[in-house]
Design a protein around this motif. Structure first.
Motif, PDB file in Angstrom:
ATOM      1  N   GLU A  35      15.833  60.004  -7.296  1.00 56.59           N
ATOM      2  CA  GLU A  35      17.236  59.667  -7.062  1.00 56.59           C
ATOM      3  C   GLU A  35      17.393  58.811  -5.814  1.00 56.59           C
ATOM      4  OE1 GLU A  35      16.084  62.665  -7.808  1.00 56.59           O
ATOM      5  OE2 GLU A  35      16.909  62.863  -9.835  1.00 56.59           O
ATOM      6  N   ARG A  36      16.663  59.169  -4.748  1.00 58.95           N
ATOM      7  CA  ARG A  36      16.772  58.411  -3.502  1.00 58.95           C
ATOM      8  C   ARG A  36      16.195  57.004  -3.671  1.00 58.95           C
ATOM      9  NH1 ARG A  36      19.485  56.198   0.009  1.00 58.95           N
ATOM     10  NH2 ARG A  36      18.372  55.517   1.883  1.00 58.95           N
ATOM     11  N   ILE A  37      15.083  56.890  -4.381  1.00 56.13           N
ATOM     12  CA  ILE A  37      14.522  55.559  -4.636  1.00 56.13           C
ATOM     13  C   ILE A  37      15.545  54.715  -5.403  1.00 56.13           C
ATOM     14  CG2 ILE A  37      12.657  54.259  -5.735  1.00 56.13           C
ATOM     15  CD1 ILE A  37      10.852  56.698  -5.359  1.00 56.13           C
ATOM     16  N   GLY A  38      16.220  55.351  -6.360  1.00 57.99           N
ATOM     17  CA  GLY A  38      17.251  54.657  -7.118  1.00 57.99           C
ATOM     18  C   GLY A  38      18.407  54.205  -6.247  1.00 57.99           C
ATOM     19  N   GLU A  39      18.774  55.017  -5.252  1.00 58.84           N
ATOM     20  CA  GLU A  39      19.854  54.640  -4.336  1.00 58.84           C
ATOM     21  C   GLU A  39      19.466  53.413  -3.515  1.00 58.84           C
ATOM     22  OE1 GLU A  39      20.560  58.086  -1.977  1.00 58.84           O
ATOM     23  OE2 GLU A  39      21.573  59.195  -3.583  1.00 58.84           O
ATOM     24  N   ILE A  40      18.238  53.402  -3.019  1.00 59.92           N
ATOM     25  CA  ILE A  40      17.774  52.233  -2.247  1.00 59.92           C
ATOM     26  C   ILE A  40      17.792  50.996  -3.136  1.00 59.92           C
ATOM     27  CG2 ILE A  40      15.827  51.227  -0.980  1.00 59.92           C
ATOM     28  CD1 ILE A  40      14.957  54.106  -0.288  1.00 59.92           C
ATOM     29  N   TRP A  41      17.303  51.155  -4.342  1.00 56.62           N
ATOM     30  CA  TRP A  41      17.272  50.049  -5.314  1.00 56.62           C
ATOM     31  C   TRP A  41      18.670  49.486  -5.555  1.00 56.62           C
ATOM     32  CZ3 TRP A  41      14.303  46.689  -7.813  1.00 56.62           C
ATOM     33  CH2 TRP A  41      14.715  46.152  -9.017  1.00 56.62           C
ATOM     34  N   MET A  42      19.625  50.369  -5.800  1.00 53.59           N
ATOM     35  CA  MET A  42      20.986  49.922  -6.096  1.00 53.59           C
ATOM     36  C   MET A  42      21.630  49.238  -4.895  1.00 53.59           C
ATOM     37  SD  MET A  42      21.517  50.600  -9.293  1.00 53.59           S
ATOM     38  CE  MET A  42      23.253  50.820  -9.722  1.00 53.59           C
ATOM     39  N   ASP A  43      21.365  49.745  -3.690  1.00 58.54           N
ATOM     40  CA  ASP A  43      21.901  49.115  -2.485  1.00 58.54           C
ATOM     41  C   ASP A  43      21.382  47.689  -2.344  1.00 58.54           C
ATOM     42  OD1 ASP A  43      23.307  51.372  -1.815  1.00 58.54           O
ATOM     43  OD2 ASP A  43      21.877  52.069  -0.286  1.00 58.54           O
ATOM     44  N   VAL A  44      20.091  47.530  -2.534  1.00 58.23           N
ATOM     45  CA  VAL A  44      19.468  46.215  -2.380  1.00 58.23           C
ATOM     46  C   VAL A  44      19.958  45.254  -3.464  1.00 58.23           C
ATOM     47  CG1 VAL A  44      17.263  44.994  -2.567  1.00 58.23           C
ATOM     48  CG2 VAL A  44      17.421  47.036  -1.149  1.00 58.23           C
ATOM     49  N   GLN A  45      20.079  45.745  -4.691  1.00 58.65           N
ATOM     50  CA  GLN A  45      20.528  44.888  -5.780  1.00 58.65           C
ATOM     51  C   GLN A  45      21.971  44.420  -5.567  1.00 58.65           C
ATOM     52  OE1 GLN A  45      18.438  43.816  -8.502  1.00 58.65           O
ATOM     53  NE2 GLN A  45      17.103  44.534  -6.868  1.00 58.65           N
ATOM     54  N   ALA A  46      22.832  45.341  -5.158  1.00 60.66           N
ATOM     55  CA  ALA A  46      24.231  44.974  -4.920  1.00 60.66           C
ATOM     56  C   ALA A  46      24.337  43.955  -3.790  1.00 60.66           C
ATOM     57  CB  ALA A  46      25.047  46.222  -4.586  1.00 60.66           C
ATOM     58  N   GLU A  47      23.561  44.159  -2.733  1.00 62.75           N
ATOM     59  CA  GLU A  47      23.598  43.249  -1.588  1.00 62.75           C
ATOM     60  C   GLU A  47      23.103  41.860  -1.965  1.00 62.75           C
ATOM     61  OE1 GLU A  47      21.478  42.705   2.813  1.00 62.75           O
ATOM     62  OE2 GLU A  47      21.146  44.542   1.660  1.00 62.75           O
ATOM     63  N   SER A  48      22.031  41.794  -2.741  1.00 63.88           N
ATOM     64  CA  SER A  48      21.411  40.504  -3.027  1.00 63.88           C
ATOM     65  C   SER A  48      22.112  39.736  -4.149  1.00 63.88           C
ATOM     66  CB  SER A  48      19.934  40.688  -3.387  1.00 63.88           C
ATOM     67  OG  SER A  48      19.792  41.488  -4.551  1.00 63.88           O
ATOM     68  N   LEU A  49      22.594  40.443  -5.166  1.00 70.39           N
ATOM     69  CA  LEU A  49      23.186  39.766  -6.325  1.00 70.39           C
ATOM     70  C   LEU A  49      24.679  39.530  -6.171  1.00 70.39           C
ATOM     71  CD1 LEU A  49      21.191  41.582  -9.150  1.00 70.39           C
ATOM     72  CD2 LEU A  49      20.728  39.357  -8.101  1.00 70.39           C
ATOM     73  N   GLY A  50      25.359  40.373  -5.377  1.00 67.00           N
ATOM     74  CA  GLY A  50      26.739  40.092  -5.024  1.00 67.00           C
ATOM     75  C   GLY A  50      27.771  40.827  -5.866  1.00 67.00           C
ATOM     76  N   PRO A  51      29.036  40.671  -5.505  1.00 70.25           N
ATOM     77  CA  PRO A  51      30.120  41.440  -6.127  1.00 70.25           C
ATOM     78  C   PRO A  51      30.407  41.057  -7.574  1.00 70.25           C
ATOM     79  CG  PRO A  51      31.005  39.828  -4.576  1.00 70.25           C
ATOM     80  CD  PRO A  51      29.527  39.828  -4.394  1.00 70.25           C
ATOM     81  N   ALA A  52      29.890  39.932  -8.030  1.00 69.89           N
ATOM     82  CA  ALA A  52      30.165  39.536  -9.415  1.00 69.89           C
ATOM     83  C   ALA A  52      29.323  40.327 -10.422  1.00 69.89           C
ATOM     84  CB  ALA A  52      29.913  38.043  -9.600  1.00 69.89           C
ATOM     85  N   LEU A  53      28.264  41.002  -9.946  1.00 71.65           N
ATOM     86  CA  LEU A  53      27.413  41.785 -10.845  1.00 71.65           C
ATOM     87  C   LEU A  53      27.917  43.216 -10.936  1.00 71.65           C
ATOM     88  CD1 LEU A  53      24.736  41.204 -12.497  1.00 71.65           C
ATOM     89  CD2 LEU A  53      25.542  39.360 -11.022  1.00 71.65           C
ATOM     90  N   ARG A  54      27.996  43.733 -12.153  1.00 73.28           N
ATOM     91  CA  ARG A  54      28.471  45.094 -12.387  1.00 73.28           C
ATOM     92  C   ARG A  54      27.300  45.940 -12.890  1.00 73.28           C
ATOM     93  NH1 ARG A  54      32.985  43.971 -15.296  1.00 73.28           N
ATOM     94  NH2 ARG A  54      31.868  43.955 -17.274  1.00 73.28           N
ATOM     95  N   PHE A  55      27.049  47.055 -12.193  1.00 72.86           N
ATOM     96  CA  PHE A  55      25.933  47.939 -12.537  1.00 72.86           C
ATOM     97  C   PHE A  55      26.464  49.281 -13.028  1.00 72.86           C
ATOM     98  CE2 PHE A  55      24.575  45.216  -9.000  1.00 72.86           C
ATOM     99  CZ  PHE A  55      23.481  44.581  -9.568  1.00 72.86           C
ATOM    100  N   ASP A  56      25.622  50.002 -13.798  1.00 78.56           N
ATOM    101  CA  ASP A  56      25.940  51.391 -14.126  1.00 78.56           C
ATOM    102  C   ASP A  56      24.726  52.254 -13.787  1.00 78.56           C
ATOM    103  OD1 ASP A  56      24.051  51.198 -16.184  1.00 78.56           O
ATOM    104  OD2 ASP A  56      25.552  50.885 -17.741  1.00 78.56           O
TER     105      ASP A  56
END
Length: 606
Positions: free
Chosen positions: A489-510
């Motif tokens: 779960e924690r690895i997933g949190e780091i992953w999601m933080d990095v993805q949101a930061e790098s790809l930007g607000p136009a990308l929507r994740f679930d």
């Protein structure tokens, strides 16, 4: 896995695979005739005796040798090491062809263990070379027999401050096959064994990921959900592998006095920490102007303000997304190479004319793509999973760039052919750029040009922004692992933080995207490798600008750079082009090419 030169048609309608013509498979007979061949067994026995004889002849005696004698010792070491590398190359390629076959896995492990045992007798050599005083070695280097190996000696002595005692080095060496190598194998076989049920049929990981570029949004969504489901079902295994290897690296880094997790990779790439820091800082600072801006533009093309993550690599709405048969792909790439340099194309053509490429997708085959240099006395092999998309053509151009580079660098001999990762990616990305520019120049339809330009921007964002985000993910993960094991779960949190930061607000994740870190092999096989892609892309952008400004004589200088192999450092290789990667402005110049492409797309959209 068959080792004869055959071709596999992909025209079975029941398989769901497109008709791409006959796809080549490689013939590994140039390395060895087969897994049970007499030639392979003879080489193993011969190297076992040679390595023991070498140990008896030279262990503890290097300081007393003359320069000519030491040069002769290095030549003997090179010959033994090249044969062992040939054996391991063969085993690795057999294994990459079918990771699901337990007999192939047994063969691969057996060869690893045998070669590891043989090479233990050689381990003393580089350790003892590094213990020679600079003045003593300099005196010996006056002999031409030793002087020819000066670049190799320079590179191994980089690791002098991080060298352990002979006993500890031997322990680490012998335990490798049941340590890091075993965890790598577990990862590979787990990935190769995964099956994804999409569109009513079972798919491999490679096929499932390819569905994320399908024309149908519903098929992309179905694939994305299924990928997330299957990875999540296996995430504890992937988390265990990741945690174990990160801790293993931390322990070894501590013993070797590396100041931070990335230091050993930078040393092996012969690039200063400050240069890598400058690259990472430049790319992260450009996120808003590159990826954030482009994906907002793409969301607009798709009729909204945001884009689901499974649409990130989707074809544009007006893209016909036609399939490109293998023979056409071959022509596209070789024609692009030939317009730049007939010599470059001639070397590349050898990969197609001979059975040096393995192209079909099949169960058990390693996912992704790679170019394996094997040894200079044979030739490289390419593995791709060709599925007929434009991106597959670009991947072919990329891997062929590696292959051509490896052929040219092989002239330096086994010990000095290897190129640091940062420069190895230069030839591959340059091959992609040549192919893209060739296609763009030939296109006359403005709408088609826009689609091509957007596709290239996406490839560059995947090469630069995404790879630096991967690097950032690794840095955060390895740093946090030092405080204790990380849950999935924690690895997933780091992953999601990095993805949101790098790809930007136009990308929507679930939540399904939280496990997508798990399939990326570089994190397992080569920690912190990934920044080399961004390094290579920015470097190629700058190189290509030099080429456009002064094409005369450029191809000759470029081929000379590739032929240097590992004999020169990046400062020396780039000097003839007037480039300096140590200058922070260098990276901004490379990123400016991507920025300019996005500017052009925005202008066309007004």
């Amino acid at each position: 896995m068959s080792q004869t030169a055959t071709a596999e048609p992909l025209d079975n309608p029941e398989s769901g695979m497109p008709d791409l013509g006959e796809l080549p498979t490689w013939d590994l007979g140039d390395l060895y005739p087969g897994q049970d061949s007499d030639a392979l067994k003879a080489d193993l026995d011969r190297m076992e005796k040679a390595s023991k004889d070498f140990h008896r002849s030279y262990n503890g005696k290097l300081a007393d040798l003359s320069g000519a004698q030491l040069g002769s010792a290095v030549a003997q070491y090179e010959e033994i090491d090249e044969t062992l590398s040939r054996i391991m190359s063969y085993a690795h390629l057999v294994y990459a062809g079918d990771m699901n076959d337990p007999n192939v896995g047994k063969f691969f492990q057996g060869i690893q263990e045998r070669v590891n045992g043989i090479s233990t007798h050689l381990l003393f050599f580089t350790l003892e070379l590094n213990r020679l005083d600079d003045a003593v070695l300099a005196a010996k280097m006056k002999s031409p027999e030793l002087a020819k190996y000066a670049p190799w000696l320079r590179d191994i002595r980089v690791f002098r401050p991080h060298q352990l005692s002979d006993e500890l080095e031997r322990l680490l060496h012998e335990k490798y096959v049941v340590g890091r190598a075993a965890w790598n194998r577990l990862f590979d076989e787990t990935i190769a064994g995964l099956r994804f049920t999409i569109g009513g049929r079972e798919m491999t990981c490679t096929e499932a990921l390819n569905r994320l570029t399908d024309r149908s949004s519903e098929r992309r969504r179905e694939a994305a959900v299924e990928i997330g489901r299957v990875l999540d079902a296996n995430v504890r295994t992937f988390a265990l592998i990741t945690n174990t290897l990160a801790k293993d690296k931390e322990i070894e880094d501590k013993w070797r006095n590396y100041p931070r997790p990335t230091s050993s990779r930078n040393k092996s790439n012969h690039v200063e920490d400050e240069v890598v820091d400058a690259l990472v800082t430049a790319v992260k600072g450009a996120y808003p102007d590159l990826s954030h801006r482009y994906y907002a533009l793409k969301a607009k093309w798709f009729g909204g303000d945001t884009l689901d993550y499974w649409d990130r690599n989707a074809p544009l709405p007006d893209d016909v997304d036609r399939l490109i048969p293998w023979t056409e792909a071959r022509g596209i790439v070789l024609d692009a190479y030939g317009r730049f340099s007939p010599e470059l194309a001639a070397v590349g053509r050898r990969f197609f004319d001979n059975a040096w490429i393995d192209a079909p997708v099949r169960p058990g085959k390693a996912p992704g793509a790679f170019a394996h240099p094997t040894v200079p006395s044979v030739h490289p092999y390419l593995l791709v999973n060709y599925q007929g998309k434009t991106r597959d053509v670009m991947t072919l151009a990329h891997e062929l760039g590696h292959g051509v580079h490896q052929v040219l660098a092989g002239r330096q001999g086994h010990l000095m052919a290897d190129t640091p990762l940062t420069l190895a990616e230069t030839a591959s990305v340059f091959g992609e750029m040549l192919t893209f520019r060739s296609l763009l120049d030939a296109e006359t339809d403005p709408a088609a040009k826009k689609i091509m330009l957007a596709s290239k921007v996406e490839d560059m964002l995947n090469t630069v922004v995404r790879q630096i985000a991967f690097f950032d993910f690794e840095q955060r993960l390895h740093t946090e692992r030092r405080e204790g094991e990380l849950t999935a779960e924690r690895i997933g949190e780091i992953w999601m933080d990095v993805q949101a930061e790098s790809l930007g607000p136009a990308l929507r994740f679930d939540q399904g995207y939280r496990t997508y870190w798990a399939y990326i092999p570089h994190f397992i096989h080569s920690p912190f490798y990934v920044y080399a892609y961004a390094f290579g892309d920015c470097l190629v952008n700058s190189l290509y600008a030099v080429y456009q400004d002064a094409a005369d004589g450029f191809a000759e200088r470029y081929l000379k750079m590739l032929s240097a192999g590992g004999t020169l450092r990046h400062q020396e290789l780039l000097a003839p082009f007037g480039l300096n990667a140590s200058d922070p402005a260098f990276w901004d110049k490379g990123l400016g090419v991507i920025r300019g492409f996005i500017d052009e797309l925005e202008r066309q959209d007004r």
